[in-house]
Design a protein around this motif. Structure first.
Motif, PDB file in Angstrom:
ATOM      1  N   LEU A   4      34.010  35.107  34.638  1.00  0.00           N
ATOM      2  CA  LEU A   4      33.444  34.746  33.631  1.00  0.00           C
ATOM      3  C   LEU A   4      32.335  36.081  33.005  1.00  0.00           C
ATOM      4  N   ARG A   5      31.962  36.595  34.086  1.00  0.00           N
ATOM      5  CA  ARG A   5      31.331  37.610  33.976  1.00  0.00           C
ATOM      6  C   ARG A   5      32.029  38.955  33.419  1.00  0.00           C
TER       7      ARG A   5
ATOM      8  N   ALA B 134      34.724  38.852  31.729  1.00  0.00           N
ATOM      9  CA  ALA B 134      35.237  38.573  30.512  1.00  0.00           C
ATOM     10  C   ALA B 134      34.634  39.157  29.341  1.00  0.00           C
ATOM     11  N   ALA B 135      33.409  39.269  29.705  1.00  0.00           N
ATOM     12  CA  ALA B 135      32.613  40.192  28.547  1.00  0.00           C
ATOM     13  C   ALA B 135      32.622  41.689  28.655  1.00  0.00           C
ATOM     14  N   HIS B 136      33.163  41.980  29.489  1.00  0.00           N
ATOM     15  CA  HIS B 136      33.420  43.633  29.862  1.00  0.00           C
ATOM     16  C   HIS B 136      33.865  44.520  28.519  1.00  0.00           C
ATOM     17  N   PRO B 137      33.219  45.580  28.258  1.00  0.00           N
ATOM     18  CA  PRO B 137      33.771  46.316  27.226  1.00  0.00           C
ATOM     19  C   PRO B 137      35.193  46.820  27.067  1.00  0.00           C
TER      20      PRO B 137
ATOM     21  N   ARG C  89      38.685  42.764  30.554  1.00  0.00           N
ATOM     22  CA  ARG C  89      38.387  41.518  29.730  1.00  0.00           C
ATOM     23  C   ARG C  89      39.846  40.597  29.872  1.00  0.00           C
TER      24      ARG C  89
ATOM     25  N   ARG D  42      31.379  26.436  30.412  1.00  0.00           N
ATOM     26  CA  ARG D  42      31.528  27.946  30.669  1.00  0.00           C
ATOM     27  C   ARG D  42      32.904  28.510  30.405  1.00  0.00           C
TER      28      ARG D  42
ATOM     29  N   VAL E 288      34.607  30.894  26.719  1.00  0.00           N
ATOM     30  CA  VAL E 288      35.192  32.270  26.921  1.00  0.00           C
ATOM     31  C   VAL E 288      36.690  32.540  26.628  1.00  0.00           C
TER      32      VAL E 288
ATOM     33  N   ALA F   5      37.200  32.381  22.776  1.00  0.00           N
ATOM     34  CA  ALA F   5      36.632  33.796  22.292  1.00  0.00           C
ATOM     35  C   ALA F   5      37.858  34.891  22.696  1.00  0.00           C
ATOM     36  N   GLY F   6      38.508  34.815  23.632  1.00  0.00           N
ATOM     37  CA  GLY F   6      39.584  35.638  23.934  1.00  0.00           C
ATOM     38  C   GLY F   6      40.791  35.634  23.181  1.00  0.00           C
TER      39      GLY F   6
ATOM     40  N   ASP G  18      40.156  37.691  20.369  1.00  0.00           N
ATOM     41  CA  ASP G  18      39.685  39.029  20.629  1.00  0.00           C
ATOM     42  C   ASP G  18      40.417  40.166  19.657  1.00  0.00           C
TER      43      ASP G  18
END
Length: 128
Positions: free
Chosen positions: A47-48, A50-53, A58, A79, A83, A86-87, A90
């Motif tokens: 989860l953390r 998955a927000a990477h630049p 991701r 949670r 995510v 959103a993916g 993307d």
């Protein structure tokens, strides 16, 4: 606790995360999700990340969530679902593809119907 996939340890995972190099980080979600010592720890990492630049990081993090759904037949829905959804939106095609794979896994293994994937409603779910 023994080693993770490919001989990695939790300390190795944390060291790679601390360094923050995308070329290394892209391996972390796969290492923690293909032979996880526990769902919660592995899920939190995915989860953390998955927000990477980096789209590769991701995308692999989203794929890792799908692996965890398959292995544990469980994810923290409040949670993980947003995510993955959103993916699916993307801008990067790799991320969208990996989110699609994760969406397929959560539909099959968990019975979730995600926004934009209403065609999954009514499909069979993997028997336990």
């Amino acid at each position: 606790m023994g080693p993770l996939r490919d001989g990695w340890t939790r300390a190795d995972v944390e060291a790679v995360i601390a360094r923050g190099e995308p070329a290394e980080l892209l391996h972390v979600p796969l290492v923690v999700s293909l032979d996880p010592p526990g769902r919660v720890w592995a899920e939190q990492i995915c989860l953390r990340l998955a927000a990477h630049p980096s789209p590769n990081v991701r995308g692999n993090a989203l794929l890792g969530l799908g692996h965890l759904a398959r292995i544990f037949r469980s994810l923290h829905r409040r949670r993980a679902q947003p995510v993955i959804e959103a993916g699916l939106q993307d801008p990067d095609p790799y991320v969208r593809g990996q989110a699609g794979a994760a969406a397929d896994d959560v539909a099959w293994y968990l019975g979730w119907v995600l926004a934009g994937r209403e065609h999954d409603r009514g499909r069979p779910v993997c028997p336990r």
